[in-house]
Each structure stands twice: as structure tokens, then as C-alpha cells.
Design a protein around this motif. Structure first.
Motif, short mmCIF file in Angstrom:
data_model
loop_
_atom_site.label_atom_id
_atom_site.label_comp_id
_atom_site.label_asym_id
_atom_site.label_seq_id
_atom_site.Cartn_x
_atom_site.Cartn_y
_atom_site.Cartn_z
N GLU A 1 -3.27 10.91 -6.24
CA GLU A 1 -2.46 11.47 -5.31
C GLU A 1 -2.14 12.92 -5.11
O GLU A 1 -2.71 13.18 -4.38
N ALA B 1 6.35 7.11 -17.64
CA ALA B 1 5.59 7.74 -17.48
C ALA B 1 5.73 9.61 -18.25
O ALA B 1 7.14 9.41 -18.57
N THR C 1 1.60 11.43 -11.03
CA THR C 1 1.56 10.10 -10.80
C THR C 1 -0.25 10.17 -11.49
O THR C 1 -0.93 11.03 -11.36
N THR D 1 2.28 15.52 -7.68
CA THR D 1 2.90 14.45 -8.36
C THR D 1 3.24 13.87 -9.50
O THR D 1 4.35 13.51 -9.62
N ASP E 1 9.52 7.08 -13.48
CA ASP E 1 9.84 6.22 -13.67
C ASP E 1 9.42 6.93 -15.44
O ASP E 1 8.84 7.57 -16.05
N TYR F 1 1.48 4.36 -13.72
CA TYR F 1 2.18 5.39 -13.69
C TYR F 1 2.85 6.76 -12.56
O TYR F 1 2.25 6.78 -12.24
N LEU F 2 4.46 6.41 -12.07
CA LEU F 2 4.43 6.41 -11.27
C LEU F 2 5.20 8.29 -11.08
O LEU F 2 6.39 8.08 -9.88
N GLY F 3 4.93 8.67 -11.41
CA GLY F 3 5.33 9.86 -11.78
C GLY F 3 7.07 10.17 -12.29
O GLY F 3 7.38 9.27 -13.36
N ASP G 1 -1.65 6.49 -2.42
CA ASP G 1 -0.63 6.35 -2.96
C ASP G 1 -0.98 5.58 -3.98
O ASP G 1 -2.13 4.43 -4.70
N THR G 2 -0.31 5.80 -5.62
CA THR G 2 -1.19 5.85 -6.68
C THR G 2 -1.05 3.76 -6.86
O THR G 2 -2.04 3.31 -7.52
#
Length: 188
Positions: A95, A58, A100, A98, A55, A50-52, A18-19
Motif C-alpha cells: 500500500e 502487526a 501494512t 499504512t 492488527d 499484516y494489516l496495519g 491492498d495487502t
DNA sequence: CTCGGGATGCGT
DNA sequence: CGCATCCCGAGG
């Protein structure tokens, strides 16, 4: 074969997590760049997660495009893009598939660093990282990360990310991680 | 095709 | 605070 004595290259599995964990664990690791026969290295002291696609800060929030293809690719590759027509920034993809990634924002010079590394574009300029390295496998020779055998002890600070005020509530999330008190963390 | 704006850094 | 400088993504 390029290597830094006493340091171990981060394996693919490091990035396939996980990021937020990757971002936190990148602090203290070594960014290694081989360019024209010179091995340069700096300790990572500041990153942003940056969560995908969800986000809004991102690039992957635009969906899968030519630009974001690397971000949506396999973990453990470099996502390098040009910003403001003159600077470059480097991320590591996390990940897998994804969208991310973690932006590398600042380094503490360790080896053959001739220039400033106190900001995402400065470190790219100093380590000769540009779009030609977009998609580069971080398990290769030209660009990779490595960890010391002993864990890096430091106090980690969390703050909102820099320069993403357009991202609404996402701009306020504490997705910037840095080594508290380290003089090479970017100021702002 | 045009157009708006940007995960920055530097000088004023 | 302004600005360099060019790529990207959206829209016509």
C-alpha cells in the motif's frame, strides 16, 4: 545488471495495492537475491499478511517507532527485522504509509539456493538477508521479486498466522496464504 | 535505566 | 516442551 531469464521484475505498482491482494499474488513469484556475485532465487510458496496498526499481530500496532518506520514507509521496500536475538524475517511493504506488509515465510529453491528455505528465518539465513537490508528498495539489484510471463497455477490455502496467539481475534483470521501441497511450506 | 517478551528453529 | 540471545518498546 542481474536478471533471471524469462522473469520480469515486479513494478512498484504491484506493491501499491491492498495487502490481501499482494499476499495472494506473491505466491508463485520469485524472490531474487544477489550476494557476493551469486544470484540466488526461490519461488515464494507461503506468506502472511499484516494489516496495519489495527492488527494486533502487526509490529505497526505499536505505532510509528524507530523499528516500524520501514513498515510505515513506501510500498515496494523490504522490512527486515531481528527476532529472538538471532533470527531475521523479511517482509515486503504494501500500500504505502499504512503500516501494512507481507511476511515471506517459505521458498521453493530455484537457483543457487544452498540451505533450507522452509521458514521465515531459515530463508533469510540461506539468502543472506539481515537487518542491513531493512528498507532496501525492491526495485534495486540486491533484492527483488519477479514474476514469470505466464501466470502461476496453484491451489491457495488460507489458515491463521503462525506464532501470533497473543493477538486475540486477529490471531484467528485467515491471513496466512500458501501453495496447497507444496513440500516447502513450513510445518507447524 | 530496568524489564518483559518476541511474526523462530532446534534439540529433548 | 525448553531454550538460545538481543533488540525494542514501555514504564520508572
Amino acid at each position: 545488471m542481474t536478471a533471471v531469464p524469462g522473469w520480469l521484475r515486479l513494478p512498484r505498482e504491484f506493491y501499491q495495492r491492498d495487502t490481501l491482494s499482494v499476499a495472494r499474488d506473491l505466491l508463485g513469484t520469485l524472490l531474487v537475491r544477489e550476494h557476493e556475485g551469486v544470484l540466488m532465487a526461490g519461488r515464494i510458496v507461503e506468506v502472511e499478511a499484516y494489516l496495519g496498526p489495527a492488527d494486533l499481530a502487526a509490529h505497526s500496532s505499536k505505532g510509528l517507532t524507530a523499528r516500524t518506520a520501514t513498515m510505515f514507509g513506501a510500498a515496494g521496500h523490504a522490512y527486515v527485522y531481528m527476532i529472538y536475538g538471532m533470527h531475521h524475517c523479511m517482509n515486503v511493504v504494501t500500500e504505502g504509509g499504512t503500516g501494512t506488509a507481507v511476511l515471506i515465510r517459505a521458498l521453493e529453491p530455484v537457483c543457487n539456493v544452498d540451505g533450507r528455505t522452509q521458514g521465515p528465518a531459515l530463508l533469510c539465513r540461506t539468502l543472506h538477508i539481515d537487518r542491513r537490508l531493512n528498507g532496501e528498495d525492491l526495485l534495486g539489484e540486491r533484492l527483488y521479486l519477479a514474476a514469470a510471463r505466464e501466470p502461476y497455477r496453484c491451489r491457495v490455502a488460507r489458515r491463521p498466522r503462525i506464532g501470533v496467539d497473543y493477538a486475540g481475534a486477529w490471531a484467528r483470521r485467515l491471513l496466512r496464504f500458501y501453495v496447497s501441497g507444496n513440500p516447502y511450506v513450513s510445518r507447524r
